[in-house]
Each structure stands twice: as C-alpha cells, then as structure tokens.
Enzyme design. Structure first.
Site, PDB file in Angstrom:
ATOM      1  N   LYS A  37      11.308 -94.358 -50.447  1.00  0.00           N
ATOM      2  CA  LYS A  37      10.659 -94.005 -51.713  1.00  0.00           C
ATOM      3  C   LYS A  37      11.441 -92.888 -52.403  1.00  0.00           C
ATOM      4  CE  LYS A  37       7.714 -91.002 -48.998  1.00  0.00           C
ATOM      5  NZ  LYS A  37       6.591 -91.016 -48.069  1.00  0.00           N
ATOM      6  N   TYR A 248      21.467 -66.369 -68.592  1.00  0.00           N
ATOM      7  CA  TYR A 248      20.159 -66.163 -69.208  1.00  0.00           C
ATOM      8  C   TYR A 248      19.441 -64.983 -68.576  1.00  0.00           C
ATOM      9  CZ  TYR A 248      19.658 -70.537 -71.911  1.00  0.00           C
ATOM     10  OH  TYR A 248      19.763 -71.544 -72.828  1.00  0.00           O
TER      11      TYR A 248
HETATM   12  C1  PLP Z   1       6.869 -90.645 -46.870  1.00  0.00           C
HETATM   13  C2  PLP Z   1       6.177 -91.268 -45.717  1.00  0.00           C
HETATM   14  C3  PLP Z   1       6.807 -91.354 -44.484  1.00  0.00           C
HETATM   15  C4  PLP Z   1       8.101 -90.617 -44.175  1.00  0.00           C
HETATM   16  O1  PLP Z   1       7.799 -89.253 -43.982  1.00  0.00           O
HETATM   17  P1  PLP Z   1       8.891 -88.147 -43.603  1.00  0.00           P
HETATM   18  O2  PLP Z   1       8.108 -86.930 -43.376  1.00  0.00           O
HETATM   19  O3  PLP Z   1       9.815 -88.034 -44.776  1.00  0.00           O
HETATM   20  O4  PLP Z   1       9.598 -88.638 -42.392  1.00  0.00           O
HETATM   21  C5  PLP Z   1       6.177 -92.083 -43.490  1.00  0.00           C
HETATM   22  N1  PLP Z   1       4.972 -92.669 -43.718  1.00  0.00           N
HETATM   23  C6  PLP Z   1       4.322 -92.575 -44.891  1.00  0.00           C
HETATM   24  C7  PLP Z   1       3.005 -93.214 -45.062  1.00  0.00           C
HETATM   25  C8  PLP Z   1       4.893 -91.853 -45.929  1.00  0.00           C
HETATM   26  O5  PLP Z   1       4.226 -91.722 -47.080  1.00  0.00           O
END
Ligand code: PLP
Length: 348
Positions: A37, A248
């Site tokens: 994601k 800045y």
């Molecule tokens: C994002 C997510 C993961 C991965 O989590 P990490 O902490 O980045 O390893 C696994 N399961 C679900 C349901 C998630 O939303």
C-alpha cells in the site's frame, strides 16, 4: 513520462528488499506476503511487487481499489487483497477486479454475499486494536457462514513495543477466533509481529515496513538492510560570509565564512521541518550539515571545504532508524513521505 535526469534520485537496493522479505519469513517460520500500500511505502509498488513476486512472494496487500488498479496484474498468479474492503462506491471496481476485498464490517459482509456469492474474500477481525475489523463476537456469530474466506486475519496494536502484554492477549484471542471461523489460511503478524517468531506466524505474515528497511523491533537489528538511498543534485554553490543568515526565517547564522550548497530537496519529497538541526548531506563520507530550515523545495547544506561543485551530487543521510530517532518522524513517515519527484532506480 518521467524524465530520467531528475535532480533528485532514490537509489533502491533490490537485493536488500528480497533479503528482508526472506528474513521476516524465516523468522516467523511461515511464508511472507507483502504490504505494498501507499505505493510500496513510497518506493514504487509496481517495482517492489514485481521483485518480490519473482522471489516467490504470492500475497500482496494494498489499501484501496485505486491502488489495486494502479498495481496492474501481478506475475506468477500472485494474489492481491484490498485491506480497506468494499464500500458501496467500491463494488463496481471490486467486481471487475481480480483482487479480493478484506471484509471489515457487517455491512461489507452483507454487500459481498449479495453481489458476489461464492467469490473468495478475506476477513479482518479486530482483536483489540480498535482499527478496522469485525468484532470477535460478530465473526463468531454465524455472520460469516457461506463466505469463501481465503485469509482470516487480525492486526497487532503493539507489535513494535519492546514488551507488551497486548501481543500475547491478541494472539490468544486470534487463535480462538481461528478455531471457530473456517478459512483457507490465518494471518496475524505485520513486520513487527513476524519478529516475534513462529507463535505469531499462523499461516502467513504480512510485513510492510521491514521489507523496505524499517527496523520493526530490536530482534531485527543486523538482519534488516537499508533499501533506500537519497541523492540530491547541487543547483548552486555560494560563498557566505560570517554573520549572514541562510534560508526561510533566517534561523541559521553562519559562524565562520563558508560555502553553502543549495540542493533540490524539500517538503514534497518528504524532507520536513523536523530535519532542522539534524539533517546531513554526505560527500564521500564527509558530513555537510543542513543549514537552517528546509526552504520549501530546497535545502542548504554547509559544504565547508568539500570539493564539490554546482551540478555535483550529495548523498542525504536517511538511515531509517537513526533518522527517525533524530527527527521524531516515524520510519513509516520517512518512507511513505517520499514523493513523486524522485527518479527511482534499482541497483539490481
Ligand atoms: C500495513 C499493514 C501491514 C504491514 O504492517 P507493517 O507494520 O508495515 O509491517 C500488515 N497488515 C495490515 C492489515 C496492514 O494494514
């Protein structure tokens, strides 16, 4: 088309990505999928997925149907799950997609049963985090009868805490739900959970941040390799006399006369104000400290006597664990904030 001469580079280590994925799977003692994601946590979901699928990864996770669509088709028949499930607005996309929804609410369950009877799905059960998912009571109530559940999953709230009683509590609750709800496979652990070992493995772990070089727990130190390196090009070198200010807010006053290099890097590239006082560029290992605040799309670094010129390149210190500690940004923020202006290139 992305120009291949951008003034900002993300150099990505494909060997490190695959070796992180293997280590997390070995540590948990079960196969590992991959959370891709947020555009593969900022690295580029397509390239990440292709590389991991080639290495043997068969389960990928995105947040939304737009992300599923952007990923395109995965090689080797790998499966894709959409973690945020199906709102009414998602149904057309979901029915046209090969990806499975993760059903999180009774309304999603009803929607999927009505529109896609017999078609596989995943289900998220909340075991204490109070984020997405059915309650244990809902999951065990018969609500899920008739669904073709591939993956029944839950998610740890405190996997990355050094010692948390909540992990064990969630593990026990999940094992209980798993014994009562039929599914092809069961999955509890993210990257941090995978580090907790086989007790947390069930049939599949779902690492994200650890794949990309984030250190989810101390157990992973020395095993998780950095995947991301940043290089920024010098647009201008200026001689700045003692007493002048830079950037800045004029927050940085030059002590002794020095040379300042102006680099293409700023907020939209994930380089936030939190780097003030901590940021570092490197020239052949020589530290060139960030001078003052980020000035929107540009930063200034003190190059002193380093033999660098306009048009040259500097590495930006971005080791995830130490950068997170210094800036107060999380390793997740450091990765997912990497924007679209980098030229992303893989070293293998
Ligand atoms: C994002 C997510 C993961 C991965 O989590 P990490 O902490 O980045 O390893 C696994 N399961 C679900 C349901 C998630 O939303």
């Amino acid at each position: 088309m992305v120009p291949n001469d951008a003034p900002l580079r993300l150099i990505l280590d494909g060997t490190a990505l695959v070796s992180n994925w293997r280590w997390l799977s070995d540590k948990a003692g079960v196969p590992a999928g991959a959370a891709v994601k947020a555009d593969g946590y900022g690295l580029g979901a397509r390239e990440v997925s292709r590389r991991l699928a080639e290495a043997g990864c068969r389960d990928f996770f995105v947040a939304t149907w737009a992300e599923a669509d952007a990923l395109g088709s995965l090689p080797f028949g790998a499966a894709l799950s959409v973690l945020h499930g199906v709102r009414e607005e998602d149904m057309a996309a979901a029915l046209a997609s090969r990806a499975r929804p993760v059903l999180n609410t009774p309304a999603m369950v009803a929607r999927w049963k009505a529109a896609a009877p017999g078609r596989p799905c995943d289900v998220m059960v909340d075991t204490g985090m109070n984020r997405l998912g059915l309650s244990i009571a809902e999951a065990a109530s018969g609500l899920l009868d008739g669904l073709e559940i591939d993956l029944l999953m839950s998610h740890l709230a405190c996997g990355d805490e050094p010692a948390s009683a909540m992990n064990e509590q969630q593990r026990v609750r999940f094992a209980d739900v798993a014994s009562r709800v039929g599914a092809q496979r069961y999955s509890l652990a993210n990257s941090a959970g995978a580090c907790l070992g086989p007790d947390y493995g069930f049939d599949l772990v779902r690492p994200g941040v650890g794949l990309y070089g984030g250190l989810p727990r101390a157990e992973a130190a020395g095993h998780i390799a950095q995947v991301v390196r940043i290089e920024a090009q010098i647009l201008q070198v200026r001689d700045v006399p003692a007493g002048d200010t830079v950037g800045y807010g004029a927050t940085f006053t030059v002590g002794g006369a020095t040379r300042i290099a102006i680099l293409n890097l700023g907020y939209a590239d994930g380089y936030l104000r939190a780097f003030a006082g901590h940021g570092l560029a490197l020239h052949e290992g020589v530290a060139c400290p960030l001078a003052g605040r980020v000035s929107m799309d540009l930063i200034a670094v003190d190059i002193g006597k380093a033999p660098v010129e306009e048009g040259g390149w500097l590495e930006i210190a971005y080791q995830l664990e130490s950068t997170a500690a210094a800036t107060g940004l999380s390793q997740y923020e450091l990765l997912t904030g990497l924007g679209s202006r980098y030229q992303r290139g893989w070293t293998d």
